[in-house]
Design a protein around this motif. Sequence first.
Motif, PDB file in Angstrom:
ATOM      1  N   LEU A  95       0.839  -1.188   0.000  1.00 11.34           N
ATOM      2  CA  LEU A  95       0.000   0.000   0.000  1.00 11.34           C
ATOM      3  C   LEU A  95       0.882   1.248   0.000  1.00 11.34           C
ATOM      4  CD1 LEU A  95      -2.372  -1.051   2.947  1.00 11.34           C
ATOM      5  CD2 LEU A  95      -2.484  -1.791   0.549  1.00 11.34           C
ATOM      6  N   THR A  96       0.388   2.316  -0.624  1.00 13.47           N
ATOM      7  CA  THR A  96       1.088   3.600  -0.579  1.00 13.47           C
ATOM      8  C   THR A  96       0.150   4.650  -0.013  1.00 13.47           C
ATOM      9  OG1 THR A  96       2.434   3.037  -2.515  1.00 13.47           O
ATOM     10  CG2 THR A  96       2.298   5.369  -1.905  1.00 13.47           C
TER      11      THR A  96
ATOM     12  N   ALA B 232       4.434   6.929   2.290  1.00 18.38           N
ATOM     13  CA  ALA B 232       4.935   5.703   2.918  1.00 18.38           C
ATOM     14  C   ALA B 232       4.378   4.501   2.173  1.00 18.38           C
ATOM     15  CB  ALA B 232       4.536   5.652   4.384  1.00 18.38           C
ATOM     16  N   GLU B 233       5.256   3.554   1.924  1.00 21.86           N
ATOM     17  CA  GLU B 233       4.890   2.334   1.203  1.00 21.86           C
ATOM     18  C   GLU B 233       5.147   1.151   2.126  1.00 21.86           C
ATOM     19  OE1 GLU B 233       6.966   0.001  -2.415  1.00 21.86           O
ATOM     20  OE2 GLU B 233       6.301   2.049  -2.912  1.00 21.86           O
ATOM     21  N   GLY B 234       4.184   0.243   2.229  1.00 13.68           N
ATOM     22  CA  GLY B 234       4.363  -0.901   3.109  1.00 13.68           C
ATOM     23  C   GLY B 234       3.173  -1.833   3.095  1.00 13.68           C
ATOM     24  N   ILE B 235       3.103  -2.662   4.137  1.00  9.03           N
ATOM     25  CA  ILE B 235       2.083  -3.708   4.225  1.00  9.03           C
ATOM     26  C   ILE B 235       1.260  -3.486   5.489  1.00  9.03           C
ATOM     27  CG2 ILE B 235       1.715  -6.210   4.396  1.00  9.03           C
ATOM     28  CD1 ILE B 235       4.479  -6.542   3.054  1.00  9.03           C
ATOM     29  N   ALA B 236      -0.038  -3.680   5.376  1.00  7.62           N
ATOM     30  CA  ALA B 236      -0.914  -3.503   6.536  1.00  7.62           C
ATOM     31  C   ALA B 236      -0.597  -4.535   7.603  1.00  7.62           C
ATOM     32  CB  ALA B 236      -2.376  -3.619   6.112  1.00  7.62           C
ATOM     33  N   CYS B 237      -0.656  -4.080   8.857  1.00  4.32           N
ATOM     34  CA  CYS B 237      -0.399  -4.983   9.976  1.00  4.32           C
ATOM     35  C   CYS B 237      -1.183  -4.504  11.189  1.00  4.32           C
ATOM     36  CB  CYS B 237       1.096  -5.042  10.302  1.00  4.32           C
ATOM     37  SG  CYS B 237       1.749  -3.502  11.009  1.00  4.32           S
ATOM     38  N   ARG B 238      -1.189  -5.316  12.218  1.00  5.10           N
ATOM     39  CA  ARG B 238      -1.732  -4.900  13.508  1.00  5.10           C
ATOM     40  C   ARG B 238      -0.667  -5.179  14.560  1.00  5.10           C
ATOM     41  NH1 ARG B 238      -6.680  -3.277  14.977  1.00  5.10           N
ATOM     42  NH2 ARG B 238      -7.688  -4.048  13.074  1.00  5.10           N
ATOM     43  N   THR B 239      -0.327  -4.183  15.351  1.00  6.99           N
ATOM     44  CA  THR B 239       0.745  -4.333  16.331  1.00  6.99           C
ATOM     45  C   THR B 239       0.333  -5.276  17.440  1.00  6.99           C
ATOM     46  OG1 THR B 239      -0.005  -2.480  17.685  1.00  6.99           O
ATOM     47  CG2 THR B 239       1.475  -1.968  15.842  1.00  6.99           C
ATOM     48  N   ASN B 240       1.311  -5.641  18.264  1.00  2.00           N
ATOM     49  CA  ASN B 240       1.023  -6.521  19.402  1.00  2.00           C
ATOM     50  C   ASN B 240       0.029  -5.888  20.371  1.00  2.00           C
ATOM     51  OD1 ASN B 240       2.737  -8.518  18.450  1.00  2.00           O
ATOM     52  ND2 ASN B 240       4.530  -7.648  19.495  1.00  2.00           N
TER      53      ASN B 240
END
Length: 507
Positions: free
Chosen positions: A58-59, A117-125
């Motif tokens: 994603l960007t 910002a370019e990256g991958i969706a995540c959910r933190t701890n």
Amino acid sequence: MSRNEAEVRAEKAEELRQAHINPYPSQSVPRTHTTQAVVEEFGDRLESGMVDPAGKVLTLCGRITAKRDSGNLVFLDLRDEFGRLQLKIEKKGVKEDSVLSFAQIKKLLDEGDFISAEGIACRTNKGELSLQVERLSILAKAQIPFPDVYYGVHDVEVCRRHREMHLASNPAILQRFKLRSQIIFQIRSFLTERGFYEMETPILQAIYGGAAARPFVTHHNALDVDLYLRIAPELYLKRAICGGFERVFELGRVFRNEGIDSTHNPEFTSLEVYQAYADYIDILTLVEEVIIHAAKTVYTDISQIPYQGKTIDLTPSYEYNGQKHWRILTMTAAVKEYVGIDFDNIDLETALAAVKAKGIHLSKLEEQSLGYLLYGVFDKCVAPQLEQPTFVIDFPVEVSPLAKQHRAKEGFVERFELFIQGMEYANGFSELNDPQEQRRRFEQQLAQKYAGDEEAHPMDEDFIQALALGMPTCAGMGIGIDRLIMLLTDTASIRDVVMFPTMRPRQ
């Protein structure tokens, strides 16, 4: 502003340049998602500690509003027009082809900077939906300290003089001006669907007219003439009716050289509408419909609109001529109800005595005639008490030079004003279309002007000529859009719904 911090930010911008990174690049950014789109797509799909298993890249673009540094891990809050999303930036996760390295992200980025910002969706701890950043670029380096997002900007002077700072630090203010745009769009759409054509009339006018107000004066160098910023588009719109249009409107800026307070700004937005083959009750009904339509842009229940601790009910619930309307009172009935003086059965001398007995201060103008006196008493003593939507109809002819004489009441015209919470929101009337009568009214206004009334209407020969060509039965109305926005966004001052209000220049 801290001069030292500004100098530090300037040094960071220079350090980026020394690293051959332009802190203000010109290329476009291929944004794939807004913050809201990320929430909608991944909000229910990722559990704590989980990265998108599909690895979809994603960007996002936006402004840094918070920065938290934890050694080999940096968290940024990214805000765009649609919301906020956390960026999770790990030293090991930043790719070698990222414009900014991890060290540069830590050292050279600040709150207020615009980035992609370019990256991958995540959910933190800890369970927060985030973007695990692989590449990051700077789009614009902020050179002054960014307002604290949590506390926002609360200095009224700063908020109004530097609206960009107010918007950037307070999402609720950004939402208010988004609502303003949506409300204006809905009003335009409503009228267009009803067969009204939008007009564009001159802002620079040789003769100002269409309202009782002092104009702003400017000078045209090529013609060597003084011109006026328009105080209303009314006379030009009615000339369009004379020319063959049957339904016209204009939604735009008008300018009045008057004081500044919570309900007045010298430059404001007005809606004016004119409809052939209609009278003032027809156009009064259109005012209700336009305002109700606008209100439904914001509220599902128009009977419970909050405004400054009060509740406004916009439901038409009063019977008038067999139809449901907001409350409708004649001006004489309103003065009788709220002040206790019956102007329907009184002469000027008796009325003056009754008004003075009530302790109401009068101007010399208001003592000249029964009509001026009635209007003065209404304006001082009745209008401020009208809290729920109320139309006051049938005005004295003295204060209504462009309205048609009443079909049944001598000395009155077919005019209305709408009041809510003691403020005037709309004005309208059956339009005067007799050129000889219009000339006589203008002459009366000129006499008042020479007597010292700076807001009296000037003579307009071009408009009289247009009426002489012929104007059909017609009704017109005007709505103060800024005051309507105040009502629908629960805002106390007009200067907080005008993006850039008129302010005294700094010394």
